[in-house]
Design a protein around this motif. Structure first.
Motif, PDB file in Angstrom:
ATOM      1  N   PHE A   1      37.241  21.776  36.689  1.00  0.00           N
ATOM      2  CA  PHE A   1      36.295  20.791  37.238  1.00  0.00           C
ATOM      3  C   PHE A   1      36.233  20.884  38.772  1.00  0.00           C
ATOM      4  O   PHE A   1      37.257  20.968  39.437  1.00  0.00           O
ATOM      5  CB  PHE A   1      36.723  19.378  36.831  1.00  0.00           C
ATOM      6  CG  PHE A   1      35.780  18.310  37.301  1.00  0.00           C
ATOM      7  CD1 PHE A   1      34.678  17.951  36.538  1.00  0.00           C
ATOM      8  CD2 PHE A   1      35.981  17.679  38.521  1.00  0.00           C
ATOM      9  CE1 PHE A   1      33.790  16.975  36.987  1.00  0.00           C
ATOM     10  CE2 PHE A   1      35.106  16.703  38.981  1.00  0.00           C
ATOM     11  CZ  PHE A   1      34.010  16.344  38.201  1.00  0.00           C
ATOM     12  N   CYS A   2      35.005  20.847  39.312  1.00  0.00           N
ATOM     13  CA  CYS A   2      34.836  20.873  40.775  1.00  0.00           C
ATOM     14  C   CYS A   2      33.704  19.919  41.170  1.00  0.00           C
ATOM     15  O   CYS A   2      32.558  20.087  40.735  1.00  0.00           O
ATOM     16  CB  CYS A   2      34.497  22.284  41.250  1.00  0.00           C
ATOM     17  SG  CYS A   2      34.074  22.318  43.015  1.00  0.00           S
ATOM     18  N   GLY A   3      34.014  18.940  42.020  1.00  0.00           N
ATOM     19  CA  GLY A   3      33.022  17.936  42.421  1.00  0.00           C
ATOM     20  C   GLY A   3      31.804  18.518  43.128  1.00  0.00           C
ATOM     21  O   GLY A   3      30.720  17.938  43.092  1.00  0.00           O
TER      22      GLY A   3
ATOM     23  N   GLY B   1      30.253  32.530  38.921  1.00  0.00           N
ATOM     24  CA  GLY B   1      29.885  32.515  40.342  1.00  0.00           C
ATOM     25  C   GLY B   1      30.963  31.918  41.230  1.00  0.00           C
ATOM     26  O   GLY B   1      30.938  32.079  42.442  1.00  0.00           O
ATOM     27  N   CYS B   2      31.913  31.201  40.621  1.00  0.00           N
ATOM     28  CA  CYS B   2      32.973  30.539  41.399  1.00  0.00           C
ATOM     29  C   CYS B   2      34.232  31.396  41.480  1.00  0.00           C
ATOM     30  O   CYS B   2      35.329  30.879  41.759  1.00  0.00           O
ATOM     31  CB  CYS B   2      33.300  29.182  40.784  1.00  0.00           C
ATOM     32  SG  CYS B   2      31.887  28.073  40.776  1.00  0.00           S
ATOM     33  N   GLU B   3      34.059  32.691  41.296  1.00  0.00           N
ATOM     34  CA  GLU B   3      35.184  33.629  41.258  1.00  0.00           C
ATOM     35  C   GLU B   3      36.114  33.484  42.465  1.00  0.00           C
ATOM     36  O   GLU B   3      37.331  33.654  42.358  1.00  0.00           O
ATOM     37  CB  GLU B   3      34.564  35.035  41.219  1.00  0.00           C
ATOM     38  CG  GLU B   3      35.528  36.164  41.130  1.00  0.00           C
ATOM     39  CD  GLU B   3      34.866  37.460  41.577  1.00  0.00           C
ATOM     40  OE1 GLU B   3      35.435  38.517  41.319  1.00  0.00           O
ATOM     41  OE2 GLU B   3      33.788  37.396  42.190  1.00  0.00           O
ATOM     42  N   TYR B   4      35.540  33.142  43.629  1.00  0.00           N
ATOM     43  CA  TYR B   4      36.350  32.989  44.844  1.00  0.00           C
ATOM     44  C   TYR B   4      37.498  32.013  44.587  1.00  0.00           C
ATOM     45  O   TYR B   4      38.650  32.274  44.959  1.00  0.00           O
ATOM     46  CB  TYR B   4      35.444  32.478  45.974  1.00  0.00           C
ATOM     47  CG  TYR B   4      36.149  32.271  47.290  1.00  0.00           C
ATOM     48  CD1 TYR B   4      36.237  33.298  48.227  1.00  0.00           C
ATOM     49  CD2 TYR B   4      36.739  31.040  47.611  1.00  0.00           C
ATOM     50  CE1 TYR B   4      36.885  33.118  49.435  1.00  0.00           C
ATOM     51  CE2 TYR B   4      37.391  30.849  48.820  1.00  0.00           C
ATOM     52  CZ  TYR B   4      37.461  31.889  49.725  1.00  0.00           C
ATOM     53  OH  TYR B   4      38.109  31.693  50.923  1.00  0.00           O
ATOM     54  N   CYS B   5      37.188  30.903  43.966  1.00  0.00           N
ATOM     55  CA  CYS B   5      38.241  29.903  43.701  1.00  0.00           C
ATOM     56  C   CYS B   5      39.197  30.372  42.623  1.00  0.00           C
ATOM     57  O   CYS B   5      40.408  30.164  42.715  1.00  0.00           O
ATOM     58  CB  CYS B   5      37.613  28.571  43.294  1.00  0.00           C
ATOM     59  SG  CYS B   5      36.939  27.704  44.717  1.00  0.00           S
ATOM     60  N   TRP B   6      38.665  31.000  41.572  1.00  0.00           N
ATOM     61  CA  TRP B   6      39.561  31.398  40.461  1.00  0.00           C
ATOM     62  C   TRP B   6      40.570  32.429  40.944  1.00  0.00           C
ATOM     63  O   TRP B   6      41.719  32.414  40.529  1.00  0.00           O
ATOM     64  CB  TRP B   6      38.763  31.954  39.266  1.00  0.00           C
ATOM     65  CG  TRP B   6      37.548  31.150  38.897  1.00  0.00           C
ATOM     66  CD1 TRP B   6      36.329  31.627  38.569  1.00  0.00           C
ATOM     67  CD2 TRP B   6      37.437  29.705  38.825  1.00  0.00           C
ATOM     68  NE1 TRP B   6      35.449  30.607  38.322  1.00  0.00           N
ATOM     69  CE2 TRP B   6      36.110  29.408  38.465  1.00  0.00           C
ATOM     70  CE3 TRP B   6      38.311  28.649  39.048  1.00  0.00           C
ATOM     71  CZ2 TRP B   6      35.636  28.106  38.307  1.00  0.00           C
ATOM     72  CZ3 TRP B   6      37.860  27.344  38.908  1.00  0.00           C
ATOM     73  CH2 TRP B   6      36.556  27.082  38.542  1.00  0.00           C
TER      74      TRP B   6
ATOM     75  N   SER C   1      25.823  25.689  44.998  1.00  0.00           N
ATOM     76  CA  SER C   1      26.607  24.448  45.071  1.00  0.00           C
ATOM     77  C   SER C   1      27.556  24.443  46.259  1.00  0.00           C
ATOM     78  O   SER C   1      27.842  23.391  46.818  1.00  0.00           O
ATOM     79  CB  SER C   1      27.373  24.232  43.769  1.00  0.00           C
ATOM     80  OG  SER C   1      27.874  25.436  43.286  1.00  0.00           O
ATOM     81  N   CYS C   2      28.081  25.583  46.622  1.00  0.00           N
ATOM     82  CA  CYS C   2      28.838  25.676  47.864  1.00  0.00           C
ATOM     83  C   CYS C   2      28.555  27.087  48.380  1.00  0.00           C
ATOM     84  O   CYS C   2      27.792  27.821  47.763  1.00  0.00           O
ATOM     85  CB  CYS C   2      30.331  25.432  47.643  1.00  0.00           C
ATOM     86  SG  CYS C   2      31.242  26.839  47.021  1.00  0.00           S
ATOM     87  N   HIS C   3      29.170  27.512  49.466  1.00  0.00           N
ATOM     88  CA  HIS C   3      28.746  28.801  50.023  1.00  0.00           C
ATOM     89  C   HIS C   3      29.359  30.002  49.303  1.00  0.00           C
ATOM     90  O   HIS C   3      29.083  31.133  49.675  1.00  0.00           O
ATOM     91  CB  HIS C   3      29.012  28.871  51.524  1.00  0.00           C
ATOM     92  CG  HIS C   3      30.441  28.652  51.887  1.00  0.00           C
ATOM     93  ND1 HIS C   3      31.030  27.414  51.882  1.00  0.00           N
ATOM     94  CD2 HIS C   3      31.415  29.511  52.242  1.00  0.00           C
ATOM     95  CE1 HIS C   3      32.302  27.520  52.236  1.00  0.00           C
ATOM     96  NE2 HIS C   3      32.563  28.783  52.457  1.00  0.00           N
TER      97      HIS C   3
HETATM   98  S1  SF4 Z   1      33.210  28.276  44.347  1.00  0.00           S
HETATM   99 FE1  SF4 Z   1      34.912  26.805  44.177  1.00  0.00          FE
HETATM  100  S2  SF4 Z   1      34.371  25.148  45.568  1.00  0.00           S
HETATM  101 FE2  SF4 Z   1      32.517  26.304  45.211  1.00  0.00          FE
HETATM  102  S3  SF4 Z   1      31.478  25.244  43.525  1.00  0.00           S
HETATM  103 FE3  SF4 Z   1      32.731  26.868  42.642  1.00  0.00          FE
HETATM  104  S4  SF4 Z   1      34.682  25.934  42.118  1.00  0.00           S
HETATM  105 FE4  SF4 Z   1      33.623  24.549  43.558  1.00  0.00          FE
END
Ligand code: SF4
Length: 441
Positions: A18-20, A79-84, A37-39
């Motif tokens: 989950f990510c706000g 698309g959120c691979e950076y965080c994973w 959703s974010c950069h």
């Molecule tokens: S990349 Fe990370 S911070 Fe950005 S929307 Fe995805 S989970 Fe959230």
């Protein structure tokens, strides 16, 4: 609550992914009709027809709704691979998912999760938003490209593509990126109209922060249209406003900004510069360094919060410490909140990374930065300076996918030789510290 405790008690109790930000944050490029959703995730298209009847589609696209459902189920949107990647390094590693969720209240996060988990396709109102109205810009900085600057577009139109670059995988310098500006300045743009429709209905009530980027926002009529709304609707919105400006606009536009401040709940101006004098003017083509400095002083005097975003690139190391010292000295008279600076380490285009320089140039800069740590800095700034010193001493590659150093050196020389001719500049006389090394490339 510390970051890990927040992750465990607020996020993990919803799901493992989950990510706000997926619910409450967006970047929207109104000139091209793209959002993310974010950069980190790549931007995707907003439907230009549907958005006219439902302006909340600027953010609540079918793609984001599908990703919210994935997150509620504990699945990881690709698309959120950076965080994973960061989280897979171990349970003690904190990704942006945590920072970007922590800024919202638990009540909001719970509401987002409950709604989407029940397969309810409701739209959510944003709390934090970054928008660009268009890419009009009077600068063509060396590390920017035509996607974000009309002056860069002119360079490519007038002189053709930059040639013989082998590491520019994203082809930043080869075409005009027409897809980044679909509408002329006086043409009807459904995305801009949707933004104002949403803003005037209820976005002005829920949005906590609105950051306007460009191009150069103060050259956009839409920025003044928004400021005019604040003038005519005093106290209706408490949204905190921020703009990214090169502060190289005409004096009357700077004055207009100062005047607009009196009608706004708050205004933060983020401006970019990372070196001084002719070196700054070489890197940020279009800049007049002294005029820029006068403008940032003027805004500070006018009760506008000023920030200096320093993009740490290969050419700024000789005078980056001088700019920081100049800011610190000015603060002794005007106060500690003048030009609060951040050090953003450039990774793309990788041939302009500071890591392409010989180690002795990096060491000299790091040595001078150590003296800055003796000054009275904001804690955030101290962390940024410390990180950069460490980076200059230890990191060898701009990013995982960067090409090997001989290719980056080839591109460095190819690029700046062409830049000199196109922009009527001279690398060797501007950077005498780098001249001998440049000639070996
Ligand atoms: S990349 Fe990370 S911070 Fe950005 S929307 Fe995805 S989970 Fe959230």
């Amino acid at each position: 609550m510390d970051d890990l405790e927040f992750k465990q008690t607020v996020l993990d109790t919803k799901s493992a992914s989950f990510c706000g930000a997926k619910w409450y944050n967006a970047t929207v490029w109104l000139g091209s009709g793209m959002t993310t959703s974010c950069h980190h995730p790549l931007p995707h298209k907003i439907d230009p027809i549907e958005v006219q009847s439902n302006p909340k589609l600027l953010h609540n696209t079918p793609e984001k709704k599908a990703q919210r459902a994935q997150m509620c189920a504990g699945e990881r949107p690709s698309g959120c691979e950076y965080c994973w990647k960061i989280e897979d390094m171990g349970p003690e590693y904190v990704s942006d998912r945590i920072y970007k969720s922590k800024i919202y209240s638990e009540e909001l996060l719970n509401d987002g999760f409950r709604t989407s988990n029940a397969n309810d396709q409701s739209d959510f109102n944003l709390r934090t938003l970054e928008i660009s109205f268009d890419r009009t810009c009077n600068f063509a900085c060396s590390y920017c490209n035509p996607a974000f600057s009309t002056t860069w577009v002119k360079d490519i139109k007038n002189n053709g593509s930059y040639t013989d670059l082998v590491s520019d995988g994203r082809n930043h310098f080869t075409h005009v990126h027409a897809e980044n500006q679909l509408f002329g300045l006086n043409e009807y743009n459904p995305y801009i109209e949707a933004f104002f429709k949403w803003w005037e209905s209820d976005l002005h009530l829920t949005l906590q922060e609105l950051r306007i980027t460009g191009g150069e926002p103060i050259m956009s009529p839409e920025l003044w249209r928004l400021f005019e709304w604040f003038k005519e609707n005093v106290d209706k919105s408490q949204t905190k406003l921020a703009i990214n400006s090169n502060l190289g606009g005409k004096p009357e536009l700077i004055d207009r900004l100062v005047e607009a401040r009196t009608h706004l709940p708050s205004l933060d101006v983020y401006t970019s510069c990372e070196s001084t004098g002719i070196q700054a003017e070489y890197i940020r083509d279009g800049l007049n360094f002294n005029a820029w400095w006068d403008n940032i002083c003027k805004l500070h005097e006018a009760n506008i919060d000023t920030h200096c975003m320093m993009t740490v690139n290969a050419l700024c190391l000789p005078t980056l410490p001088d700019l920081i010292f100049k800011i610190l000295e000015a603060r002794q008279t005007v106060g500690k909140d003048f030009a609060v600076f951040s050090l953003n380490i450039l990774r793309f285009p990788s041939f302009q990374s500071c890591l392409v320089l010989p180690q002795n140039v990096k060491d000299t800069c790091a040595g001078r930065l150590k003296h800055i740590l003796l000054w009275d800095l904001h804690e955030f700034e101290r962390g940024q300076v410390t990180r950069l010193i460490e980076y200059l001493h230890t990191v060898e590659k701009p990013h995982n996918e960067a090409f090997e150093m001989p290719k980056l050196h080839n591109d460095f020389k190819q690029f700046y030789q062409q830049y000199d001719v196109r922009r009527n500049k001279n690398f060797e006389t501007t950077f005498p510290e780098l001249k001998d090394w440049f000639n070996t490339l």
